[in-house]
Write a protein that holds these residues in place. Sequence first.
Motif, PDB file in Angstrom:
ATOM      1  N   THR A  36      -6.143   4.883   4.572  1.00 28.14           N
ATOM      2  CA  THR A  36      -6.336   4.734   3.127  1.00 28.14           C
ATOM      3  C   THR A  36      -7.786   5.049   2.774  1.00 28.14           C
ATOM      4  O   THR A  36      -8.671   5.040   3.633  1.00 28.14           O
ATOM      5  CB  THR A  36      -6.022   3.301   2.636  1.00 28.14           C
ATOM      6  OG1 THR A  36      -7.034   2.398   3.125  1.00 28.14           O
ATOM      7  CG2 THR A  36      -4.662   2.836   3.091  1.00 28.14           C
ATOM      8  N   PRO A  45      -0.825  10.499  -6.213  1.00 24.15           N
ATOM      9  CA  PRO A  45       0.411  10.176  -6.944  1.00 24.15           C
ATOM     10  C   PRO A  45       0.314  10.268  -8.461  1.00 24.15           C
ATOM     11  O   PRO A  45       1.318  10.459  -9.139  1.00 24.15           O
ATOM     12  CB  PRO A  45       0.719   8.736  -6.503  1.00 24.15           C
ATOM     13  CG  PRO A  45      -0.564   8.202  -5.964  1.00 24.15           C
ATOM     14  CD  PRO A  45      -1.296   9.369  -5.391  1.00 24.15           C
ATOM     15  N   GLU A  78      -0.885   4.859  -7.189  1.00 22.81           N
ATOM     16  CA  GLU A  78       0.465   4.297  -7.172  1.00 22.81           C
ATOM     17  C   GLU A  78       0.620   3.212  -8.254  1.00 22.81           C
ATOM     18  O   GLU A  78       1.674   3.089  -8.878  1.00 22.81           O
ATOM     19  CB  GLU A  78       0.769   3.694  -5.794  1.00 22.81           C
ATOM     20  CG  GLU A  78       0.914   4.722  -4.681  1.00 22.81           C
ATOM     21  CD  GLU A  78       2.336   5.243  -4.584  1.00 22.81           C
ATOM     22  OE1 GLU A  78       3.213   4.738  -5.295  1.00 22.81           O
ATOM     23  OE2 GLU A  78       2.561   6.166  -3.786  1.00 22.81           O
ATOM     24  N   GLU A 136       9.247   4.702  -1.017  1.00 21.96           N
ATOM     25  CA  GLU A 136       9.647   5.435  -2.226  1.00 21.96           C
ATOM     26  C   GLU A 136      10.985   6.145  -1.973  1.00 21.96           C
ATOM     27  O   GLU A 136      11.878   6.150  -2.823  1.00 21.96           O
ATOM     28  CB  GLU A 136       8.576   6.474  -2.590  1.00 21.96           C
ATOM     29  CG  GLU A 136       7.267   5.898  -3.087  1.00 21.96           C
ATOM     30  CD  GLU A 136       7.349   5.335  -4.489  1.00 21.96           C
ATOM     31  OE1 GLU A 136       8.311   5.642  -5.207  1.00 21.96           O
ATOM     32  OE2 GLU A 136       6.456   4.555  -4.867  1.00 21.96           O
ATOM     33  N   SER A 172       0.860  -1.192   0.000  1.00 23.24           N
ATOM     34  CA  SER A 172       0.000   0.000   0.000  1.00 23.24           C
ATOM     35  C   SER A 172       0.894   1.239   0.000  1.00 23.24           C
ATOM     36  O   SER A 172       2.117   1.133   0.113  1.00 23.24           O
ATOM     37  CB  SER A 172      -0.947   0.001   1.205  1.00 23.24           C
ATOM     38  OG  SER A 172      -0.231   0.115   2.417  1.00 23.24           O
ATOM     39  N   LYS A 173       0.291   2.397  -0.104  1.00 21.84           N
ATOM     40  CA  LYS A 173       1.079   3.625  -0.283  1.00 21.84           C
ATOM     41  C   LYS A 173       2.032   3.849   0.885  1.00 21.84           C
ATOM     42  O   LYS A 173       1.656   3.784   2.056  1.00 21.84           O
ATOM     43  CB  LYS A 173       0.155   4.828  -0.435  1.00 21.84           C
ATOM     44  CG  LYS A 173       0.891   6.111  -0.806  1.00 21.84           C
ATOM     45  CD  LYS A 173      -0.051   7.294  -0.797  1.00 21.84           C
ATOM     46  CE  LYS A 173      -1.069   7.165  -1.892  1.00 21.84           C
ATOM     47  NZ  LYS A 173      -2.052   8.256  -1.869  1.00 21.84           N
ATOM     48  N   SER A 174       3.279   4.131   0.537  1.00 21.62           N
ATOM     49  CA  SER A 174       4.307   4.411   1.549  1.00 21.62           C
ATOM     50  C   SER A 174       5.360   5.300   0.928  1.00 21.62           C
ATOM     51  O   SER A 174       6.145   4.852   0.090  1.00 21.62           O
ATOM     52  CB  SER A 174       4.946   3.100   2.044  1.00 21.62           C
ATOM     53  OG  SER A 174       6.158   3.372   2.730  1.00 21.62           O
ATOM     54  N   ASP A 176       2.220  -2.271  -6.298  1.00 23.33           N
ATOM     55  CA  ASP A 176       1.579  -1.176  -5.556  1.00 23.33           C
ATOM     56  C   ASP A 176       0.075  -1.283  -5.740  1.00 23.33           C
ATOM     57  O   ASP A 176      -0.417  -1.366  -6.880  1.00 23.33           O
ATOM     58  CB  ASP A 176       2.082   0.174  -6.065  1.00 23.33           C
ATOM     59  CG  ASP A 176       3.461   0.504  -5.550  1.00 23.33           C
ATOM     60  OD1 ASP A 176       3.634   0.506  -4.318  1.00 23.33           O
ATOM     61  OD2 ASP A 176       4.367   0.752  -6.368  1.00 23.33           O
ATOM     62  N   PRO A 186       5.780   8.752  -8.086  1.00 17.43           N
ATOM     63  CA  PRO A 186       4.607   9.578  -7.778  1.00 17.43           C
ATOM     64  C   PRO A 186       4.958  11.061  -7.942  1.00 17.43           C
ATOM     65  O   PRO A 186       6.076  11.470  -7.667  1.00 17.43           O
ATOM     66  CB  PRO A 186       4.309   9.254  -6.313  1.00 17.43           C
ATOM     67  CG  PRO A 186       5.007   7.963  -6.047  1.00 17.43           C
ATOM     68  CD  PRO A 186       6.204   7.943  -6.933  1.00 17.43           C
ATOM     69  N   ASP A 236      -2.423   0.801  -4.155  1.00 19.30           N
ATOM     70  CA  ASP A 236      -3.143   2.064  -4.244  1.00 19.30           C
ATOM     71  C   ASP A 236      -3.321   2.363  -5.735  1.00 19.30           C
ATOM     72  O   ASP A 236      -2.384   2.215  -6.527  1.00 19.30           O
ATOM     73  CB  ASP A 236      -2.340   3.167  -3.566  1.00 19.30           C
ATOM     74  CG  ASP A 236      -2.934   4.547  -3.782  1.00 19.30           C
ATOM     75  OD1 ASP A 236      -3.770   4.965  -2.977  1.00 19.30           O
ATOM     76  OD2 ASP A 236      -2.539   5.195  -4.781  1.00 19.30           O
TER      77      ASP A 236
END
Length: 455
Positions: free
Chosen positions: A214, A149, A133, A111, A105-107, A128, A143, A130
């Motif tokens: 999220t 992103p 993403e 990145e 998930s988004k992080s 990814d 992103p 998301d």
Amino acid sequence: MAHAKEAEIFNRDESKVNWHDKALWFVRNKRDKAGSNVKGWEELRNLASAIKANVLSNLDNYLVQFEENAKKNGVHVHWAANAEEHNKIVHSILSKHKVEKVVKSKSMLTEECHLNPYLEANGIEVVDTDLGERIVQLAKEPPSHIVLPAIHKTKEEVDVLFQEHLNTKPSNGDPQYLTSEARKHLREKFLKADAAITGVNFAVADTGGVVVCTNEGNADMGTHLAKVHIACMGMEKIIPQEKHLGVFLRLLARSATGQLITTYSSHFNKPAPGTEMHIVIVDNGRTKQLSRDDFRASLHCIRCGACMNTCPIYRRSGGHSYKTTIPGPIGSILSPGIDLKKNSSLPFASTLCGSCSDVCPVKINIHEQLYQWRQIITKEVKQPVVKKSVLKITGRVLANSKMYGFMGKSARFMLKHMPRFMIYSKLNAWGKARELPKVKDGNFDEWYKKRQKNE
């Protein structure tokens, strides 16, 4: 290249620039409406800022407390001094469990550490989950915004991208169809994944638990199906007590997207039976930033992206023009602390209008810190000869009222009487994309003296 040169590339497509600008300003307006409906909004911001200041002043104690409580909950806690250590730790956990497929998930931390290419180079598939993403991952792009992103891509561009990678039918950018196809594509990835990686929005010292926010539920889907959950967090994500979440959760979504709260605010306190949970706490330059008195408040950041949504430079230059993991105003403070020479143009990518500071939910004095970096950069980083010469002459003119008056009269005369081709030449950078205002007779000083005489 410097930010200005990168921005030129983005600005070649004027219609897209205008669309990008309007889209982000729309989100900024939603933020204003959402905040204005909260009684005591400014007090919430003051409280959040004070909590963050307390955390940074006692960071060592809170981190130790968090580790102790997390371990009591059966969570494995790891410490990484830098991006390289972080990546090696994550890889060692995955190798131990013979993981071949990972859903993430988004992080923004991963990145920052370039985790995806590291794992892929070691034979592990990373997806990814998301939607934004996943779009930029398929496009092989980073992103361009920390919350949105893929904000730099139109739905028509996503349509073409999905046709190429997901074998979808042309839909003229139909959002419902594209989202439905993405859901089908990602569901298979969730079901086959051996491990899930998430970021951390907040880590609670007195419980040892972490909170992940999220809007798509992808973090929950990944962690609930996989046998291994790895949560990667920057060491500044600590908050002292669980009750403080009431402050930050109310600020985060409203500042980021104008929502009342994120759709999912998921609490992970301990692993489910038969599973493992790991937390990797990362420094990667944060303690160095903490040691800088003028810039330590930048670590208050809760990654809402509000400063980007309001920034006139970011909106019209795009996130990729910054060439950093965190773009926009807050990124222009954080990045010079990592590599001053490489990121020396970023603090100058600002009007210093202060709008970023006005919307920051934790009241970081962003525009003042940008100004502080400018002072450091002009002393420590070699500046172009032309720029130095122009500014030196300008300084002398501004310091002498008679010279300033003479230069003003000369400029007004030339702008009124010189041929257009001489005014709009290569020397006039401002005139490349703008029409100069019409020049009037006299200046404010002359007008004011005349008015005083008449009175």
